[in-house]
Motif scaffolding. Structure first.
Motif: not given
Length: 342
Positions: A137-140, A177-180, A186-189, A269-271
């Motif tokens: 629903n949201n990033i949280s 995934l694409m919307e956020h 940043e979370y993955f990194d 997600f290249n980073s």
């Protein structure tokens, strides 16, 4: 008289010599004792300090996770020691865990690929967890779900709990995934999540699979039951008998749209630490699975899946308006899609 005096004085000197004061001797002994006491105390204090530091150091070493000597310095951010709230990892608590996410699109072979991964005794890949809308629903809500998965507190039929060496899930591009993408990247990194991109080169075959699967959701060809994946040749044969018709007018535009969204995902997600896989390569070259296991720092195993491919052979056998499709794509950048590629 003079002799007597002298004799008296002589006797006096011999019999009663002058006495030395005991106070000086006592002071010397007292000072010596104090110096010795201070010296002994300083030695004891130094030994106590060393013992205390050693004890604290030992406690810290015991409390630390046991790192693998083979882990390279550059790979340390991607090695984790989760502490689940719902169970104890017991004897496996010092075993490192890799976090991963399979980023893909529906009908690109991700289901088959995930069953291959889960055939490894140390891998827990938990399916399309974000297919449930409430979780995206949201990033949280997305972050909360991710934390639960990577803390090993997410339970599914694929969960191997204590001794998982790699834990992750499938994430389709149309599931938030694409919307956020910015916050998720940043979370993955930050969390050291490795990304496995899995796409399909032949987008026309993907389109056929999409249309056929969509049709079966309503038709339920297998005795009134819809199955996205099958495990027997008989079931595959039944589902493959449906031949979809493709809108040839919009075909090239639709293929371009698929390419664009794939390119955007790779850019967003290249980073992250990532590997790019294609379904066709996995089918034709099983050594690619060794690359995946090496990417996830897993012990090499022979991976297997019970899933059976549904649409086999040339595409002309699976498209109703084949002539229109063939004419539309001939002499274009997508002409290669018309031919069998495995």
């Amino acid at each position: 008289m003079r002799e007597e005096i002298c004799f008296f004085n002589k006797d006096t000197l011999l019999i009663k010599p002058p006495k030395k004061s005991p106070l000086l001797l006592r002071m010397v002994i007292l000072v010596f004792a104090m110096v010795c006491g201070v010296y002994i105390y300083s030695i004891c204090l130094k030994q106590l300090s060393i013992h205390t530091k050693t004890k604290l150091l030992n406690i810290q070493l015991i409390g630390r996770p046991c790192p693998d000597d083979c882990i390279k310095l550059s790979e340390i951010p991607y090695v984790h020691y989760p502490k689940p709230e719902t169970f104890s990892r017991a004897e496996c608590k010092h075993n490192p865990v890799q976090f991963f996410a399979i980023i893909s699109m529906q009908r690109s072979g991700s289901g088959w690929f995930e069953t291959l991964l889960n055939s490894h005794v140390n891998v827990s890949s938990n399916g399309e967890i974000f297919s449930v809308k409430d979780r995206r629903n949201n990033i949280s809500s997305i972050i909360q779900t991710l934390d639960k998965v990577y803390n090993l507190d997410w339970f599914s039929s694929a969960s191997k709990n204590q001794c998982s060496a790699a834990v992750g899930f499938k994430w389709m591009l149309n599931q938030g995934l694409m919307e956020h993408h910015k916050e998720i990247a940043e979370y993955f990194d930050r969390k050291g999540v490795s990304t496995i991109f899995l796409f399909r080169r032949n987008l026309l075959r993907r389109m056929v699979s999409l249309l056929a699967n969509s049709y079966d959701q309503y038709a339920k060809l297998l005795n009134g039951t819809h199955k996205s994946h099958v495990h027997t040749p008989e079931e595959a044969d039944i589902l493959s008998k449906y031949k979809p018709s493709i809108n040839s007018t919009a075909l090239i535009t639709q293929l371009k749209d698929m390419e664009v969204i794939t390119a955007k995902a790779l850019e967003y997600f290249n980073s992250t630490r990532h590997i790019i896989l294609y379904y066709e390569d996995l089918i034709m070259n099983r050594t690619k699975l060794k690359d995946v296991q090496e990417f996830l720092k897993l012990p090499q195993m022979v991976l297997s899946s019970r899933q059976i491919k549904i649409h086999k052979g040339p595409l002309s056998d699976h498209i109703t308006n084949w002539e229109d499709v063939n004419k539309t794509l001939a002499a274009t950048a997508y002409e290669s899609f018309l031919h069998a590629d495995y």
